[in-house]
Design an enzyme around this catalytic site. Structure first.
Site, PDB file in Angstrom:
ATOM      1  N   ASP B  13       0.795  -1.239   0.000  1.00 57.21           N
ATOM      2  CA  ASP B  13       0.000   0.000   0.000  1.00 57.21           C
ATOM      3  C   ASP B  13       0.823   1.282   0.000  1.00 57.21           C
ATOM      4  O   ASP B  13       0.422   2.268  -0.609  1.00 57.21           O
ATOM      5  CB  ASP B  13      -0.936   0.028   1.227  1.00 57.21           C
ATOM      6  CG  ASP B  13      -2.128  -0.887   1.062  1.00 57.21           C
ATOM      7  OD1 ASP B  13      -2.691  -0.920  -0.049  1.00 57.21           O
ATOM      8  OD2 ASP B  13      -2.496  -1.576   2.027  1.00 57.21           O
ATOM      9  N   LEU B  64      -8.059  -0.936  -6.627  1.00 58.03           N
ATOM     10  CA  LEU B  64      -8.501   0.444  -6.851  1.00 58.03           C
ATOM     11  C   LEU B  64      -9.719   0.785  -5.992  1.00 58.03           C
ATOM     12  O   LEU B  64     -10.099   1.940  -5.892  1.00 58.03           O
ATOM     13  CB  LEU B  64      -8.841   0.640  -8.328  1.00 58.03           C
ATOM     14  CG  LEU B  64      -7.634   0.635  -9.286  1.00 58.03           C
ATOM     15  CD1 LEU B  64      -8.076   0.343 -10.715  1.00 58.03           C
ATOM     16  CD2 LEU B  64      -6.914   1.984  -9.235  1.00 58.03           C
ATOM     17  N   LYS B  65     -10.355  -0.212  -5.400  1.00 54.26           N
ATOM     18  CA  LYS B  65     -11.598  -0.010  -4.636  1.00 54.26           C
ATOM     19  C   LYS B  65     -12.568   0.879  -5.429  1.00 54.26           C
ATOM     20  O   LYS B  65     -13.146   1.838  -4.897  1.00 54.26           O
ATOM     21  CB  LYS B  65     -11.339   0.624  -3.270  1.00 54.26           C
ATOM     22  CG  LYS B  65     -10.614  -0.252  -2.280  1.00 54.26           C
ATOM     23  CD  LYS B  65     -11.555  -1.092  -1.453  1.00 54.26           C
ATOM     24  CE  LYS B  65     -10.901  -1.880  -0.333  1.00 54.26           C
ATOM     25  NZ  LYS B  65      -9.484  -2.114  -0.360  1.00 54.26           N
ATOM     26  N   LEU B  66     -12.740   0.538  -6.683  1.00 54.28           N
ATOM     27  CA  LEU B  66     -13.574   1.347  -7.572  1.00 54.28           C
ATOM     28  C   LEU B  66     -15.014   1.412  -7.077  1.00 54.28           C
ATOM     29  O   LEU B  66     -15.580   0.396  -6.634  1.00 54.28           O
ATOM     30  CB  LEU B  66     -13.550   0.754  -8.979  1.00 54.28           C
ATOM     31  CG  LEU B  66     -12.196   0.803  -9.694  1.00 54.28           C
ATOM     32  CD1 LEU B  66     -12.246  -0.055 -10.964  1.00 54.28           C
ATOM     33  CD2 LEU B  66     -11.797   2.225 -10.026  1.00 54.28           C
ATOM     34  N   ALA B  67     -15.608   2.585  -7.149  1.00 49.60           N
ATOM     35  CA  ALA B  67     -17.005   2.751  -6.748  1.00 49.60           C
ATOM     36  C   ALA B  67     -17.560   3.958  -7.503  1.00 49.60           C
ATOM     37  O   ALA B  67     -17.777   5.022  -6.938  1.00 49.60           O
ATOM     38  CB  ALA B  67     -17.111   2.944  -5.240  1.00 49.60           C
ATOM     39  N   ASP B  68     -17.756   3.782  -8.793  1.00 45.98           N
ATOM     40  CA  ASP B  68     -18.204   4.900  -9.629  1.00 45.98           C
ATOM     41  C   ASP B  68     -19.109   4.356 -10.742  1.00 45.98           C
ATOM     42  O   ASP B  68     -19.352   3.153 -10.826  1.00 45.98           O
ATOM     43  CB  ASP B  68     -16.974   5.608 -10.216  1.00 45.98           C
ATOM     44  CG  ASP B  68     -17.187   7.105 -10.360  1.00 45.98           C
ATOM     45  OD1 ASP B  68     -18.295   7.513 -10.771  1.00 45.98           O
ATOM     46  OD2 ASP B  68     -16.250   7.871 -10.073  1.00 45.98           O
ATOM     47  N   GLY B  70     -19.940   3.150 -14.567  1.00 47.93           N
ATOM     48  CA  GLY B  70     -19.139   2.306 -15.453  1.00 47.93           C
ATOM     49  C   GLY B  70     -18.121   3.078 -16.274  1.00 47.93           C
ATOM     50  O   GLY B  70     -16.943   2.698 -16.348  1.00 47.93           O
ATOM     51  N   ALA B 177      -2.560  -7.159  11.494  1.00 48.93           N
ATOM     52  CA  ALA B 177      -2.774  -5.845  12.106  1.00 48.93           C
ATOM     53  C   ALA B 177      -4.233  -5.604  12.506  1.00 48.93           C
ATOM     54  O   ALA B 177      -4.520  -4.937  13.495  1.00 48.93           O
ATOM     55  CB  ALA B 177      -2.295  -4.742  11.169  1.00 48.93           C
ATOM     56  N   GLY B 196      -0.932  -7.595   5.003  1.00 46.10           N
ATOM     57  CA  GLY B 196      -0.115  -6.435   4.671  1.00 46.10           C
ATOM     58  C   GLY B 196       1.013  -6.251   5.663  1.00 46.10           C
ATOM     59  O   GLY B 196       2.062  -6.889   5.562  1.00 46.10           O
TER      60      GLY B 196
END
Lengths: 226, 226
Positions: B13, B64-68, B70, B177, B196
């Protein structure tokens, strides 16, 4: 209704195109610029500084659409925070260990948090819309500077305004390419309409922005009379 | 239980640190690498190619944790799609005009979609958890290659496995963690545990990864006996 009766923010998304001239041309005509994730990933955070050097006015927003745990969102935000005034994250992720930490991080740096409460695509009906009451509960606890709700759903804008009061800045994408008319979101209580392709893909972006401002004014005059 | 009985994926990260040597050291010991948004924004998409040149094995995932919508998710994805095997997006945005378009875009390029169904931080209880049944409905329609669900919530992993069947790859962050023990998510039905800091911040990442593999094996043996 917030302090700005007819705000207009331009969405810059494409990573393939240089926006320097466009920003200079629109400076002073629009109220700010929203930089999308494709632009931020493709051009890198420093490009934001390069664009901003062309226009020191207005509100500059990094639309990272953050939706992660606080630790990771702060890492991402730290890359752009010096170049923008506000950062966008999703309301869906909740306050504890997420938006709460991000808001504190931003406020310590004199920056603003804007939270997505609702989206404009058809798939938003599947989950997002049904969770709206829970998202508004979280927003009420959080007290963000701004909230994003689509111009295509005026009733959502109305319920956010009612629930979160007159001080929260409501920003509404969905004008133009996605179908909402300029001014419709303002009439529902939004402070800013966010316009992308209608301005950015126009052969004459300056005239396109001025025409949208006119249309906003006419619509707002008619809904206030009504 | 999927095809890999005890997968281990390393989360990278931090944008401030060079991971080239770490990747080379862990190559062949772990099953893949997940590159976080801070790294992708901070270092740029091409850094992914630089890292991958150090290890051609395993599954490489752009988190990318995309949340938009298309259109915007495809713009962002196009920047990294040549360098990775899979991309992560959020389930709460729904299928139509969002995940459905992204899945098609990825499949045309021989790449995989991984969808977040649940998160591990306390704020996930405020909205995300309550929307889980709706998210699982959307996932059932969508049929993604993989799903993310936290190791800290084994019952969620179990219900995803039950609902989406044996073929979907379940990936679980939250080991180390964030409090889950190695192997706990595998026992609940996950295929991969994502680790991680426990590896990346170790003075000896290779030994740390091998120790986690051992712990996974012991835990898995005991839960299968039980």
């Amino acid at each position: 209704m917030g302090s700005n009766p007819m705000g207009l923010i331009v969405a810059l998304d494409s990573p393939d195109r240089g926006f320097e001239d466009l920003v200079e041309e629109l400076c002073g005509i629009v109220d700010g610029f929203k930089l999308g994730l494709p632009l931020l990933v493709g051009r890198g955070p420093v490009y934001t500084a390069a664009l901003r050097s062309r226009c020191h006015e207005g509100v500059w927003i990094a639309d990272l659409k953050l939706a992660d745990i606080g630790h990771v969102m702060k890492l991402t935000t730290s890359l752009v925070v010096d170049y923008v005034d506000a950062v966008i994250a999703h309301g869906f992720i909740g306050v504890r260990g997420a938006l709460g930490e991000l808001k504190e991080f931003l406020e310590r740096r004199g920056k603003k948090l804007v939270v997505v409460a609702s989206m404009s695509h058809p798939g938003a009906e599947e989950v997002y819309d049904k969770a709206l009451p829970l998202i508004l509960d979280a927003m009420e606890k959080l007290g963000p500077w701004g909230v994003v709700a689509p111009a295509t759903r005026p009733h959502v804008i109305e319920s956010i305004r009612e629930r979160l009061g007159p001080r929260v800045a409501i920003m509404s994408p969905g004008v133009g390419a996605q179908g909402a008319e300029p001014g419709a979101a303002l009439c529902a209580g939004a402070d800013y309409e966010i316009v992308g392709r209608l301005i950015v893909s126009s052969p004459d972006p300056r005239s396109a922005a001025l025409a949208i401002r006119d249309a906003q004014g006419r619509r707002l005059a008619s809904c206030r009379r009504g």
